[in-house]
Design a protein around this motif. Structure first.
Motif, PDB file in Angstrom:
ATOM      1  N   SER A   1      43.346  30.361  41.660  1.00  0.00           N
ATOM      2  CA  SER A   1      43.976  31.437  40.884  1.00  0.00           C
ATOM      3  C   SER A   1      45.449  31.148  40.629  1.00  0.00           C
ATOM      4  N   ILE A   2      46.117  30.552  41.593  1.00  0.00           N
ATOM      5  CA  ILE A   2      47.526  30.187  41.389  1.00  0.00           C
ATOM      6  C   ILE A   2      47.647  29.168  40.267  1.00  0.00           C
ATOM      7  N   ALA A   3      46.832  28.116  40.330  1.00  0.00           N
ATOM      8  CA  ALA A   3      46.876  27.075  39.297  1.00  0.00           C
ATOM      9  C   ALA A   3      46.515  27.655  37.934  1.00  0.00           C
ATOM     10  N   ALA A   4      45.496  28.476  37.877  1.00  0.00           N
ATOM     11  CA  ALA A   4      45.030  29.043  36.604  1.00  0.00           C
ATOM     12  C   ALA A   4      46.119  29.849  35.914  1.00  0.00           C
ATOM     13  N   ASN A   5      46.830  30.642  36.676  1.00  0.00           N
ATOM     14  CA  ASN A   5      47.829  31.519  36.073  1.00  0.00           C
ATOM     15  C   ASN A   5      49.095  30.795  35.634  1.00  0.00           C
ATOM     16  N   LYS A   6      49.151  29.487  35.798  1.00  0.00           N
ATOM     17  CA  LYS A   6      50.252  28.694  35.249  1.00  0.00           C
ATOM     18  C   LYS A   6      49.999  28.317  33.793  1.00  0.00           C
ATOM     19  N   VAL A   7      48.760  28.472  33.337  1.00  0.00           N
ATOM     20  CA  VAL A   7      48.391  28.099  31.971  1.00  0.00           C
ATOM     21  C   VAL A   7      48.641  29.285  31.051  1.00  0.00           C
ATOM     22  N   ARG A   8      49.429  29.051  30.024  1.00  0.00           N
ATOM     23  CA  ARG A   8      49.771  30.114  29.074  1.00  0.00           C
ATOM     24  C   ARG A   8      48.503  30.697  28.453  1.00  0.00           C
ATOM     25  N   GLY A   9      48.428  32.010  28.461  1.00  0.00           N
ATOM     26  CA  GLY A   9      47.289  32.705  27.873  1.00  0.00           C
ATOM     27  C   GLY A   9      46.183  33.032  28.862  1.00  0.00           C
ATOM     28  N   ILE A  10      46.317  32.556  30.070  1.00  0.00           N
ATOM     29  CA  ILE A  10      45.291  32.815  31.081  1.00  0.00           C
ATOM     30  C   ILE A  10      45.681  34.024  31.918  1.00  0.00           C
ATOM     31  N   ARG A  11      44.713  34.902  32.098  1.00  0.00           N
ATOM     32  CA  ARG A  11      44.842  36.029  33.007  1.00  0.00           C
ATOM     33  C   ARG A  11      43.705  35.888  34.010  1.00  0.00           C
ATOM     34  N   CYS A  12      44.007  35.247  35.115  1.00  0.00           N
ATOM     35  CA  CYS A  12      43.013  34.964  36.147  1.00  0.00           C
ATOM     36  C   CYS A  12      43.152  35.955  37.289  1.00  0.00           C
ATOM     37  N   ALA A  13      42.026  36.469  37.739  1.00  0.00           N
ATOM     38  CA  ALA A  13      42.006  37.372  38.883  1.00  0.00           C
ATOM     39  C   ALA A  13      41.160  36.773  39.998  1.00  0.00           C
ATOM     40  N   LEU A  14      41.665  36.852  41.195  1.00  0.00           N
ATOM     41  CA  LEU A  14      40.929  36.484  42.397  1.00  0.00           C
ATOM     42  C   LEU A  14      40.127  37.703  42.831  1.00  0.00           C
ATOM     43  N   VAL A  15      38.811  37.573  42.860  1.00  0.00           N
ATOM     44  CA  VAL A  15      37.935  38.716  43.096  1.00  0.00           C
ATOM     45  C   VAL A  15      36.933  38.395  44.203  1.00  0.00           C
ATOM     46  N   HIS A  16      36.772  39.346  45.114  1.00  0.00           N
ATOM     47  CA  HIS A  16      35.795  39.187  46.193  1.00  0.00           C
ATOM     48  C   HIS A  16      34.884  40.401  46.343  1.00  0.00           C
ATOM     49  N   ASP A  17      34.938  41.335  45.382  1.00  0.00           N
ATOM     50  CA  ASP A  17      34.082  42.519  45.466  1.00  0.00           C
ATOM     51  C   ASP A  17      33.748  43.014  44.058  1.00  0.00           C
ATOM     52  N   MET A  18      32.717  43.812  43.963  1.00  0.00           N
ATOM     53  CA  MET A  18      32.226  44.267  42.666  1.00  0.00           C
ATOM     54  C   MET A  18      33.187  45.215  41.954  1.00  0.00           C
ATOM     55  N   PHE A  19      33.831  46.117  42.694  1.00  0.00           N
ATOM     56  CA  PHE A  19      34.767  47.036  42.051  1.00  0.00           C
ATOM     57  C   PHE A  19      35.906  46.277  41.374  1.00  0.00           C
ATOM     58  N   SER A  20      36.466  45.299  42.067  1.00  0.00           N
ATOM     59  CA  SER A  20      37.557  44.508  41.485  1.00  0.00           C
ATOM     60  C   SER A  20      37.091  43.732  40.267  1.00  0.00           C
ATOM     61  N   ALA A  21      35.854  43.237  40.301  1.00  0.00           N
ATOM     62  CA  ALA A  21      35.308  42.508  39.145  1.00  0.00           C
ATOM     63  C   ALA A  21      35.294  43.406  37.910  1.00  0.00           C
ATOM     64  N   GLN A  22      34.859  44.638  38.089  1.00  0.00           N
ATOM     65  CA  GLN A  22      34.810  45.580  36.973  1.00  0.00           C
ATOM     66  C   GLN A  22      36.218  45.980  36.533  1.00  0.00           C
ATOM     67  N   ALA A  23      37.067  46.289  37.493  1.00  0.00           N
ATOM     68  CA  ALA A  23      38.411  46.773  37.167  1.00  0.00           C
ATOM     69  C   ALA A  23      39.256  45.712  36.483  1.00  0.00           C
ATOM     70  N   THR A  24      39.122  44.474  36.893  1.00  0.00           N
ATOM     71  CA  THR A  24      39.953  43.427  36.309  1.00  0.00           C
ATOM     72  C   THR A  24      39.585  43.125  34.857  1.00  0.00           C
ATOM     73  N   ARG A  25      38.350  43.387  34.484  1.00  0.00           N
ATOM     74  CA  ARG A  25      37.970  43.273  33.072  1.00  0.00           C
ATOM     75  C   ARG A  25      38.383  44.536  32.318  1.00  0.00           C
ATOM     76  N   ASP A  26      38.060  45.687  32.885  1.00  0.00           N
ATOM     77  CA  ASP A  26      38.311  46.967  32.241  1.00  0.00           C
ATOM     78  C   ASP A  26      39.804  47.204  32.008  1.00  0.00           C
ATOM     79  N   HIS A  27      40.621  46.909  32.994  1.00  0.00           N
ATOM     80  CA  HIS A  27      42.052  47.220  32.922  1.00  0.00           C
ATOM     81  C   HIS A  27      42.926  46.037  32.523  1.00  0.00           C
TER      82      HIS A  27
END
Length: 152
Positions: A72-98
């Motif tokens: 996730s650290i490496a990914a977020n260095k690339v312009r245009g990338i919004r990477c989220a580190l997710v380990h649960d279902m609620f976060s998976a939904q929220a990171t797309r929704d919000h």
């Protein structure tokens, strides 16, 4: 959707389980590696996934390492990338929704295959809410990205 996926040695085994699962959901998968559990460097696999998403060759990206943190650290260095580190279902939904994330990072040593599959299913199926407050917040993130990209 076109999905680009990559893992280092710490995420290799989980990636091998997830690729056919993602395909079973009807998505096209490009696997950039790695192809073994021998030690490799996570940025070497995060970069091609994120470049594919950033330049439109892939709709979304999935990254897996031991914890998901390095990817996730490496990914977020690339312009245009919004990477989220997710380990649960609620976060998976929220990171797309919000947050309209376009790259998902997970840790093989943190989530099991069943949870990882459910996280991916939810993350791929959840649309961005496109609500005014969320769009405004993402715009502010893009402004930060542009400010620091200009200083390089």
């Amino acid at each position: 959707m076109k999905i680009s996926i990559g893992a280092d040695h710490g995420g290799y085994r989980l990636k091998e389980i997830l690729v056919p699962f993602i395909e079973s959901l009807g998505h096209e998968v490009t696997d950039v590696g790695c192809s073994c559990d021998q030690s490799v460097d996570y940025p070497d696999y995060a970069l091609p996934v994120c470049e594919a998403v950033a330049n439109g060759q892939a709709d979304r990206g999935i990254l897996i390492c031991g914890t998901g943190i390095g990817m996730s650290i490496a990914a977020n260095k690339v312009r245009g990338i919004r990477c989220a580190l997710v380990h649960d279902m609620f976060s998976a939904q929220a990171t797309r929704d919000h947050n309209d994330t376009n790259v998902l990072a997970m840790g093989e040593r943190v989530v099991g295959p069943g949870v990882a599959q459910e996280i991916i299913r939810i993350w791929l199926e959840t649309p961005f809410s496109n609500g005014e407050r969320h769009v405004g917040r993402i715009s502010k993130v893009k402004e930060i990205e542009a400010k620091y990209a200009a200083q390089v």
